[in-house]
Design an enzyme around this catalytic site. Structure first.
Site, PDB file in Angstrom:
ATOM      1  N   THR A  86       0.874  -1.188   0.000  1.00 18.43           N
ATOM      2  CA  THR A  86       0.000   0.000   0.000  1.00 18.43           C
ATOM      3  C   THR A  86       0.905   1.230   0.000  1.00 18.43           C
ATOM      4  O   THR A  86       0.987   1.948   0.986  1.00 18.43           O
ATOM      5  CB  THR A  86      -0.927   0.012   1.230  1.00 18.43           C
ATOM      6  OG1 THR A  86      -0.119  -0.150   2.413  1.00 18.43           O
ATOM      7  CG2 THR A  86      -1.955  -1.086   1.181  1.00 18.43           C
ATOM      8  N   THR A 122      -0.912  -2.678   5.534  1.00 18.09           N
ATOM      9  CA  THR A 122      -1.153  -1.481   6.344  1.00 18.09           C
ATOM     10  C   THR A 122      -2.084  -0.553   5.574  1.00 18.09           C
ATOM     11  O   THR A 122      -1.753  -0.130   4.462  1.00 18.09           O
ATOM     12  CB  THR A 122       0.181  -0.775   6.641  1.00 18.09           C
ATOM     13  OG1 THR A 122       1.037  -1.722   7.271  1.00 18.09           O
ATOM     14  CG2 THR A 122      -0.015   0.427   7.547  1.00 18.09           C
ATOM     15  N   ARG A 154       9.570  -6.517  11.136  1.00 18.96           N
ATOM     16  CA  ARG A 154      10.661  -5.634  10.709  1.00 18.96           C
ATOM     17  C   ARG A 154      11.465  -6.356   9.651  1.00 18.96           C
ATOM     18  O   ARG A 154      11.752  -7.551   9.793  1.00 18.96           O
ATOM     19  CB  ARG A 154      11.611  -5.343  11.878  1.00 18.96           C
ATOM     20  CG  ARG A 154      10.999  -4.612  13.027  1.00 18.96           C
ATOM     21  CD  ARG A 154      11.844  -4.837  14.284  1.00 18.96           C
ATOM     22  NE  ARG A 154      11.894  -6.245  14.661  1.00 18.96           N
ATOM     23  CZ  ARG A 154      12.766  -6.780  15.510  1.00 18.96           C
ATOM     24  NH1 ARG A 154      13.679  -6.041  16.068  1.00 18.96           N
ATOM     25  NH2 ARG A 154      12.724  -8.066  15.806  1.00 18.96           N
ATOM     26  N   GLU A 155      11.843  -5.651   8.595  1.00 22.90           N
ATOM     27  CA  GLU A 155      12.733  -6.268   7.623  1.00 22.90           C
ATOM     28  C   GLU A 155      14.032  -6.612   8.350  1.00 22.90           C
ATOM     29  O   GLU A 155      14.474  -5.891   9.240  1.00 22.90           O
ATOM     30  CB  GLU A 155      12.979  -5.318   6.458  1.00 22.90           C
ATOM     31  CG  GLU A 155      11.737  -5.194   5.607  1.00 22.90           C
ATOM     32  CD  GLU A 155      11.916  -4.270   4.416  1.00 22.90           C
ATOM     33  OE1 GLU A 155      13.058  -4.072   3.982  1.00 22.90           O
ATOM     34  OE2 GLU A 155      10.899  -3.758   3.932  1.00 22.90           O
ATOM     35  N   ASN A 211       3.725   2.575  14.077  1.00 21.14           N
ATOM     36  CA  ASN A 211       4.789   3.110  13.230  1.00 21.14           C
ATOM     37  C   ASN A 211       4.963   4.615  13.426  1.00 21.14           C
ATOM     38  O   ASN A 211       6.076   5.138  13.352  1.00 21.14           O
ATOM     39  CB  ASN A 211       4.534   2.758  11.761  1.00 21.14           C
ATOM     40  CG  ASN A 211       5.061   1.361  11.431  1.00 21.14           C
ATOM     41  OD1 ASN A 211       5.603   0.684  12.300  1.00 21.14           O
ATOM     42  ND2 ASN A 211       4.897   0.924  10.206  1.00 21.14           N
ATOM     43  N   CYS A 263       7.915   1.552   5.055  1.00 18.30           N
ATOM     44  CA  CYS A 263       6.823   1.626   6.039  1.00 18.30           C
ATOM     45  C   CYS A 263       6.746   2.952   6.790  1.00 18.30           C
ATOM     46  O   CYS A 263       5.777   3.692   6.621  1.00 18.30           O
ATOM     47  CB  CYS A 263       6.965   0.481   7.035  1.00 18.30           C
ATOM     48  SG  CYS A 263       6.724  -1.118   6.248  1.00 18.30           S
ATOM     49  N   LYS A 266       5.923   6.320   4.789  1.00 18.85           N
ATOM     50  CA  LYS A 266       4.603   6.380   4.133  1.00 18.85           C
ATOM     51  C   LYS A 266       3.481   6.223   5.157  1.00 18.85           C
ATOM     52  O   LYS A 266       2.396   6.776   4.974  1.00 18.85           O
ATOM     53  CB  LYS A 266       4.493   5.362   3.009  1.00 18.85           C
ATOM     54  CG  LYS A 266       4.419   3.933   3.446  1.00 18.85           C
ATOM     55  CD  LYS A 266       3.317   3.154   2.772  1.00 18.85           C
ATOM     56  CE  LYS A 266       3.416   1.694   3.150  1.00 18.85           C
ATOM     57  NZ  LYS A 266       2.289   1.154   3.841  1.00 18.85           N
TER      58      LYS A 266
HETATM   59  C1  UDX Z   1       8.927  -0.917  10.600  1.00 22.79           C
HETATM   60  C2  UDX Z   1       8.375  -1.329  11.979  1.00 22.79           C
HETATM   61  O1  UDX Z   1       9.457  -1.404  12.915  1.00 22.79           O
HETATM   62  C3  UDX Z   1       7.668  -2.663  11.878  1.00 22.79           C
HETATM   63  O2  UDX Z   1       7.097  -3.013  13.127  1.00 22.79           O
HETATM   64  C4  UDX Z   1       6.578  -2.523  10.825  1.00 22.79           C
HETATM   65  O3  UDX Z   1       5.848  -3.690  10.684  1.00 22.79           O
HETATM   66  C5  UDX Z   1       7.178  -2.130   9.486  1.00 22.79           C
HETATM   67  O4  UDX Z   1       7.869  -0.895   9.655  1.00 22.79           O
HETATM   68  P1  UDX Z   1      11.039  -1.602   9.137  1.00 22.79           P
HETATM   69  O5  UDX Z   1      10.515  -0.663   8.095  1.00 22.79           O
HETATM   70  O6  UDX Z   1      11.515  -2.958   8.724  1.00 22.79           O
HETATM   71  O7  UDX Z   1       9.911  -1.874  10.240  1.00 22.79           O
HETATM   72  O8  UDX Z   1      12.249  -0.857   9.838  1.00 22.79           O
HETATM   73  P2  UDX Z   1      12.624  -0.404  11.323  1.00 22.79           P
HETATM   74  O9  UDX Z   1      13.482  -1.410  11.967  1.00 22.79           O
HETATM   75  O10 UDX Z   1      11.423   0.037  12.064  1.00 22.79           O
HETATM   76  O11 UDX Z   1      13.531   0.861  10.978  1.00 22.79           O
HETATM   77  C6  UDX Z   1      12.978   1.942  10.243  1.00 22.79           C
HETATM   78  C7  UDX Z   1      14.005   2.983   9.977  1.00 22.79           C
HETATM   79  O12 UDX Z   1      14.308   3.707  11.150  1.00 22.79           O
HETATM   80  C8  UDX Z   1      15.341   2.494   9.424  1.00 22.79           C
HETATM   81  O13 UDX Z   1      15.724   3.358   8.378  1.00 22.79           O
HETATM   82  C9  UDX Z   1      16.273   2.600  10.614  1.00 22.79           C
HETATM   83  O14 UDX Z   1      17.613   2.779  10.229  1.00 22.79           O
HETATM   84  C10 UDX Z   1      15.715   3.827  11.328  1.00 22.79           C
HETATM   85  N1  UDX Z   1      15.992   3.870  12.768  1.00 22.79           N
HETATM   86  C11 UDX Z   1      15.519   2.889  13.578  1.00 22.79           C
HETATM   87  C12 UDX Z   1      16.697   4.947  13.293  1.00 22.79           C
HETATM   88  O15 UDX Z   1      17.114   5.856  12.570  1.00 22.79           O
HETATM   89  N2  UDX Z   1      16.910   5.003  14.642  1.00 22.79           N
HETATM   90  C13 UDX Z   1      16.453   4.038  15.484  1.00 22.79           C
HETATM   91  O16 UDX Z   1      16.666   4.175  16.695  1.00 22.79           O
HETATM   92  C14 UDX Z   1      15.752   2.951  14.933  1.00 22.79           C
END
Ligand code: UDX
Length: 481
Positions: A86, A122, A154-155, A211, A263, A266
């Site tokens: 989405t 989502t 989380r990826e 999120n 995620c 968006k």
């Molecule tokens: C996220 C949510 O964590 C997950 O629960 C949801 O289902 C999908 O979206 P994801 O997109 O895989 O997961 O990444 P995430 O681990 O959340 O990190 C997102 C971004 O934030 C990354 O670019 C990461 O580098 C950044 N980040 C994360 C920070 O800059 N600082 C932090 O402390 C944590």
């Protein structure tokens, strides 16, 4: 149970394989024939630790199959998961729901009485009710339930997060659907995972809210990093101290380049767009600031990088470590690292990018950047090394061995995970977002290019590509050095 999973991207493919792994019979469905062929042939179309093993196991067991035919899938099972993307719409902040709607329309003619549609994608709050209405219009006599079961994976941890999530949330108006979902997830629930039954709107909103909260936490610490920069304070110590308070917690309080991926960016935008439609945009207007603070980190990184190369990128060579939006992933969607790399290149620098797994995707997204097979190649002759994605292997770089490879030993750690004291003791000038400037231990003067460049500790393992001398020769000729 017999399940189908529509959409076989990061979410759907992992969900399908994990559901087969806990004993269900599963058919994965996608319109993308290439993706389906790769999954059926046991070749994951994306990098996700642990996924290949689960895929092999479940394909071998015969419990997992793939098809491009929605009709065949609909006839196979009675519980149909919607796991399609989405993305953000091109004309607004809202979510593009065409993929979800296409699945519903493809499924509707084939649904069997007693069937259940479970949304995992989502979506903006209100989507599940809209889908239920659509099914009633398309199949007025069909006795079909709709539930929303948001995914929090989380990826990089997708398999683990699917099999051992922090919670399972199911929103439905139907007690029959609720019971079916409890039976379906029984092997996971037995491990003590909380099951939260609610209405569809709350279930949809939980995901957007989670999120948004995580994004706000990251932007909060990044805003503090900028205040630290203005005062000489150290954001890493600040984050440690804040994180000791269990009401705050240390996780998602890592300052740096900010969030990206498919995620968080968006989802905060989709929530603001939906809130506007609902007339409650003021309630979540802070999310615009969260988004703006996040973008600001990218601009701050570019500015600091420019300053470190003497005020202009023109004629400079910048090495970028990291292209994926986060470590343990090859996903470059809205990657802060690639965005910064592209901006610096647009401003006149020659930019060489390294990433352990995301190079192919990065090449597709930003073909004008130069891509290196290893860290030595990216850094050869560099005026500045930028650390933009916090892969663990970058923490193992030996700065003393990297120093002779670059032209000027200057590093900007935009993820705050390098041991900068170690880099300084190897003669590097170091900078990081939100941390006080520290003097290098030794003279950090520019030096002429040396050839051949030595390989960097742990980063040019045999078998990963051509040897260092070849790469150096290639790098020099490619850059006209
Ligand atoms: C996220 C949510 O964590 C997950 O629960 C949801 O289902 C999908 O979206 P994801 O997109 O895989 O997961 O990444 P995430 O681990 O959340 O990190 C997102 C971004 O934030 C990354 O670019 C990461 O580098 C950044 N980040 C994360 C920070 O800059 N600082 C932090 O402390 C944590």
């Amino acid at each position: 149970m017999r399940l189908t999973v529509f959409g076989t991207g990061y979410l759907g493919a992992v969900h399908a394989a994990c559901m087969a792994d806990i004993g269900h019979e599963v058919v994965g469905v996608d319109v993308d024939e290439e993706k389906i062929a790769s999954l059926a042939g046991c070749r994951p179309p994306f990098y996700e630790p642990g996924f290949q093993e689960t895929l092999v196991r479940t394909l071998d067991s015969g419990r997992l199959r793939f098809t491009t035919s929605p009709a065949a899938a609909a006839q196979f099972g009675d519980v149909h998961f919607i796991c399609v993307g989405t993305p953000q719409r091109t004309d607004s902040f809202g979510a593009d729901l065409r993929g979800v709607d296409a699945v519903v329309d493809a499924l509707a003619p084939h649904l069997r009485p007693g069937g259940l549609i479970v949304g995992k994608s989502t979506v903006p709050v209100g989507t599940a009710c809209r889908i239920a209405r659509r099914i009633r219009t398309l199949r007025p006599a069909a006795d079909v339930d709709v539930a929303w079961n948001p995914e929090f994976l989380r990826e990089g941890f997708a398999v683990q997060d699917t099999l051992r999530p922090h919670r399972l949330v199911v929103g439905t108006e139907s007690s029959r659907a609720d019971l079916t979902m409890r039976r379906l997830y029984a092997p996971i629930l037995r491990a003590g995972v909380p099951f939260i039954s609610t209405d569809p709107a709350t279930a949809e909103l939980v995901k957007m809210a989670a999120n948004s909260f995580l994004a706000a936490k990251i932007s909060f610490i990044n805003a503090m990093a900028e205040v630290c920069d203005a005062t000489g304070a150290d954001v890493m110590t600040l984050a440690e101290a804040l994180g000791c308070d269990p009401r705050i917690g240390r996780r998602f309080l890592s300052p740096g380049l900010g969030f990206g991926g498919g995620c968080l960016p968006k989802d905060i935008r989709a929530l603001t767009a939906r809130a506007e439609e609902l007339g409650v945009d003021q309630a979540v207007s802070f999310l615009h600031h969260v988004d703006a603070i996040n973008t600001r980190q990218r601009l701050r990184t570019v500015d600091l990088a420019r300053q470190l190369v003497g005020g202009s990128f023109s004629g400079r060579h910048v090495a970028v470590l990291g292209a994926a939006f986060k470590p343990n992933s090859d996903d470059v969607r809205d990657s802060p690292a690639l965005d910064v790399a592209a901006r610096i290149q647009r401003d006149g620098a020659q930019v060489w990018v390294h990433d352990p797994v995301a190079i192919d995707n990065a090449k597709n997204a930003q073909p004008s950047l130069e891509f290196a097979a290893d860290v030595s190649q990216a850094c050869h002759g560099a005026d500045l090394v930028l650390h933009l994605t916090e892969w663990q292997q970058y923490e193992r770089i030996d700065p003393a061995r990297l120093a002779p490879v670059v032209r000027t030993p200057t590093v900007l750690d935009a993820r705050n995970t390098l041991d900068l004291e170690l880099w300084r003791s190897a003669g590097w000038t170091t900078r990081a977002l939100g941390r006080p400037e520290a003097a290098p231990h030794g003279p950090a003067e520019s030096r002429p290019l040396r050839s051949p460049a030595p390989s960097v500790g742990g980063l040019s393992p045999a078998g990963e590509g051509p040897d260092t001398a070849e790469l150096v020769a290639y790098a020099r000729s490619a850059r006209g050095l």
